[in-house]
Design a protein around this motif. Sequence first.
Motif, PDB file in Angstrom:
ATOM      1  N   THR A  73      14.351 -12.171  94.901  1.00 33.39           N
ATOM      2  CA  THR A  73      13.156 -11.853  94.110  1.00 33.39           C
ATOM      3  C   THR A  73      13.113 -10.348  93.901  1.00 33.39           C
ATOM      4  OG1 THR A  73      11.894 -11.726  96.147  1.00 33.39           O
ATOM      5  CG2 THR A  73      11.751 -13.784  94.944  1.00 33.39           C
ATOM      6  N   SER A  74      12.666  -9.943  92.728  1.00 30.41           N
ATOM      7  CA  SER A  74      12.595  -8.509  92.470  1.00 30.41           C
ATOM      8  C   SER A  74      11.560  -8.217  91.395  1.00 30.41           C
ATOM      9  CB  SER A  74      13.967  -8.010  92.014  1.00 30.41           C
ATOM     10  OG  SER A  74      13.849  -6.674  91.576  1.00 30.41           O
ATOM     11  N   ARG A  91      11.680  -5.444  89.741  1.00 34.37           N
ATOM     12  CA  ARG A  91      12.355  -4.617  88.718  1.00 34.37           C
ATOM     13  C   ARG A  91      13.397  -5.394  87.958  1.00 34.37           C
ATOM     14  NH1 ARG A  91      15.346  -0.408  91.852  1.00 34.37           N
ATOM     15  NH2 ARG A  91      14.692  -1.594  93.670  1.00 34.37           N
ATOM     16  N   PHE A 132      13.021 -12.411  99.996  1.00 37.13           N
ATOM     17  CA  PHE A 132      12.039 -11.395  99.617  1.00 37.13           C
ATOM     18  C   PHE A 132      12.382 -10.061 100.279  1.00 37.13           C
ATOM     19  CE2 PHE A 132      10.239 -15.526  99.119  1.00 37.13           C
ATOM     20  CZ  PHE A 132       9.505 -15.442  97.939  1.00 37.13           C
ATOM     21  N   GLY A 133      12.126  -8.953  99.549  1.00 31.46           N
ATOM     22  CA  GLY A 133      12.607  -7.651 100.009  1.00 31.46           C
ATOM     23  C   GLY A 133      11.588  -6.795 100.741  1.00 31.46           C
ATOM     24  N   ARG A 134      12.023  -5.592 101.032  1.00 32.08           N
ATOM     25  CA  ARG A 134      11.185  -4.601 101.723  1.00 32.08           C
ATOM     26  C   ARG A 134       9.985  -4.186 100.872  1.00 32.08           C
ATOM     27  NH1 ARG A 134      16.194  -4.294 101.780  1.00 32.08           N
ATOM     28  NH2 ARG A 134      17.368  -3.906 103.688  1.00 32.08           N
ATOM     29  N   GLY A 188      12.247  -3.034  98.102  1.00 32.44           N
ATOM     30  CA  GLY A 188      12.770  -4.336  97.671  1.00 32.44           C
ATOM     31  C   GLY A 188      14.107  -4.684  98.311  1.00 32.44           C
ATOM     32  N   ILE A 226       8.527 -12.178  88.938  1.00 35.55           N
ATOM     33  CA  ILE A 226       7.216 -12.735  88.612  1.00 35.55           C
ATOM     34  C   ILE A 226       6.637 -11.853  87.512  1.00 35.55           C
ATOM     35  CG2 ILE A 226       4.898 -13.183  89.501  1.00 35.55           C
ATOM     36  CD1 ILE A 226       6.312 -13.321  92.347  1.00 35.55           C
ATOM     37  N   ASN A 238       3.852  -3.689  88.413  1.00 33.21           N
ATOM     38  CA  ASN A 238       4.464  -5.015  88.552  1.00 33.21           C
ATOM     39  C   ASN A 238       4.917  -5.340  89.964  1.00 33.21           C
ATOM     40  OD1 ASN A 238       6.613  -3.364  88.822  1.00 33.21           O
ATOM     41  ND2 ASN A 238       7.820  -4.240  87.149  1.00 33.21           N
ATOM     42  N   SER A 239       4.723  -4.393  90.875  1.00 27.35           N
ATOM     43  CA  SER A 239       5.205  -4.629  92.224  1.00 27.35           C
ATOM     44  C   SER A 239       4.096  -5.246  93.072  1.00 27.35           C
ATOM     45  CB  SER A 239       5.691  -3.308  92.821  1.00 27.35           C
ATOM     46  OG  SER A 239       6.027  -3.524  94.163  1.00 27.35           O
ATOM     47  N   LEU A 240       4.268  -6.515  93.383  1.00 25.29           N
ATOM     48  CA  LEU A 240       3.248  -7.236  94.146  1.00 25.29           C
ATOM     49  C   LEU A 240       3.465  -7.034  95.633  1.00 25.29           C
ATOM     50  CD1 LEU A 240       3.485 -10.707  92.339  1.00 25.29           C
ATOM     51  CD2 LEU A 240       2.108  -8.736  91.712  1.00 25.29           C
TER      52      LEU A 240
HETATM   53  N1  SAH Z   1      10.292  -1.821  94.108  1.00 32.27           N
HETATM   54  C1  SAH Z   1      10.476  -3.058  94.771  1.00 32.27           C
HETATM   55  C2  SAH Z   1       9.157  -3.649  95.115  1.00 32.27           C
HETATM   56  C3  SAH Z   1       9.137  -4.245  96.435  1.00 32.27           C
HETATM   57  S1  SAH Z   1       7.773  -5.252  96.648  1.00 32.27           S
HETATM   58  C4  SAH Z   1      11.278  -4.039  93.897  1.00 32.27           C
HETATM   59  O1  SAH Z   1      11.678  -3.687  92.834  1.00 32.27           O
HETATM   60  O2  SAH Z   1      11.525  -5.192  94.240  1.00 32.27           O
HETATM   61  C5  SAH Z   1       8.332  -6.211  98.000  1.00 32.27           C
HETATM   62  C6  SAH Z   1       8.933  -7.532  97.647  1.00 32.27           C
HETATM   63  O3  SAH Z   1       7.959  -8.379  97.062  1.00 32.27           O
HETATM   64  C7  SAH Z   1      10.063  -7.499  96.654  1.00 32.27           C
HETATM   65  O4  SAH Z   1      11.284  -7.192  97.258  1.00 32.27           O
HETATM   66  C8  SAH Z   1      10.058  -8.911  96.149  1.00 32.27           C
HETATM   67  O5  SAH Z   1      10.636  -9.742  97.124  1.00 32.27           O
HETATM   68  C9  SAH Z   1       8.574  -9.220  96.104  1.00 32.27           C
HETATM   69  N2  SAH Z   1       7.990  -8.884  94.780  1.00 32.27           N
HETATM   70  C10 SAH Z   1       7.034  -7.985  94.511  1.00 32.27           C
HETATM   71  N3  SAH Z   1       6.706  -7.990  93.212  1.00 32.27           N
HETATM   72  C11 SAH Z   1       7.467  -8.928  92.630  1.00 32.27           C
HETATM   73  C12 SAH Z   1       7.602  -9.431  91.293  1.00 32.27           C
HETATM   74  N4  SAH Z   1       6.878  -8.962  90.281  1.00 32.27           N
HETATM   75  N5  SAH Z   1       8.490 -10.400  91.074  1.00 32.27           N
HETATM   76  C13 SAH Z   1       9.242 -10.917  92.077  1.00 32.27           C
HETATM   77  N6  SAH Z   1       9.160 -10.471  93.351  1.00 32.27           N
HETATM   78  C14 SAH Z   1       8.283  -9.513  93.634  1.00 32.27           C
END
Ligand code: SAH
Length: 248
Positions: free
Chosen positions: A83-84, A86, A117-119, A123, A138, A145-147
Motif C-alpha cells: 500500500t502506498s 504516493r 502497510f508501511g512506516r 511508507g 487509496i 493523501n497520506s492517511l
Molecule cells: N509517505 C508515505 C506515507 C506513509 S503513511 C507513503 O507514501 O506511503 C503510512 C502507511 O499508511 C503507508 O505506508 C501505507 O501503508 C498507508 N497509507 C497511507 N495513506 C495511504 C493511501 N492514500 N493509500 C494507500 N495506503 C496508504
Amino acid sequence: MSFRIFDNIRVVLVATTHAGNIGAAARAMKGMGHRRLYLVNPKTFPCAEATARAAGADDVLAGAQVFGSLAEALAGCGLVIGTSARRRSLPWPMLDPVACARRVIQEAEIGEVALVFGRERTGLTNEELDLCNSVVRIPADPAFNSLNVAAAVQIITYEVMRTAYGNDPMETGPRENTPLATAEQMAQFYEHLERLMIKIEFFDPDKPRRLMRRLKRLFNRVQPDQNEINILRGILASAEKAVRKRRN
Ligand code: SAH
C-alpha cells in the motif's frame, strides 16, 4: 464468528513507530473480520499504548507475530499487496481498493495473501515494494493523501470484507459451525448432478460445452457448507426419483 477465507490473509505492518497505531490497526482489522497481524520490526511491542488503542482487539495483538524482515513475514505467501499513498517514479502495477479486494479474495480462496502497510513517516521502501505483486493507493485529496496507517488498514480490510461478504456479513457470509463441503463431497455432488442432467436430457456428454466446468466455477464461488451440499444432494435424489416414477 469466523470469516473462513480471511484465515488466509495476513495484515503486515512494517516498522511501525507508534505503538498506538499497532493497537488501532488491530482494532480496525478485527472489526472487518481479520485476525492475523504480522509485525515487522515494530519500534515498541508489546506495549500498553497498543493495548489501550486496540480497545478489545487485544486478542489480535496477543496473536501478533513479530519478524525481523518483510521477506520473513511473507513466507508462504502467494499474492502480496503493498500500500502506498504516493505514485512512485518507477511504476508498480497499481490497484484501487476495490480491484485490490477482488484480487485478494480470489487468491485467498486458494492460497496465502499478505496486505502490507508501511512506516508512518516514509511508507514502504522500494526494496520492500519489490516484494509486492501490486500496490494499492487509496484515493484521497492529492494535497493531503497520506492517511494514518491504521486508517489505511481500516479501508483496505473494509473493502476486502465487503467484496467477500457483501453489505451484511451475518446474512451472506460466515457460518458459525458448519464446515465447508470437502473436495470429496463436492466431487460426489458433481457426479450426481451430471448423472441427473444426463437423465433429464439437459446435458449431452457427447457435446459437453464446458457445462460442468462452468457449474463447478459457480459452486466454487459460493463455497457451500456441508448442510447446504446435503440439501442439494437431497434435491438431486428426489428429482431422480420423480423422473424414475414418471418413466415407469
Ligand atoms: N509517505 C508515505 C506515507 C506513509 S503513511 C507513503 O507514501 O506511503 C503510512 C502507511 O499508511 C503507508 O505506508 C501505507 O501503508 C498507508 N497509507 C497511507 N495513506 C495511504 C493511501 N492514500 N493509500 C494507500 N495506503 C496508504
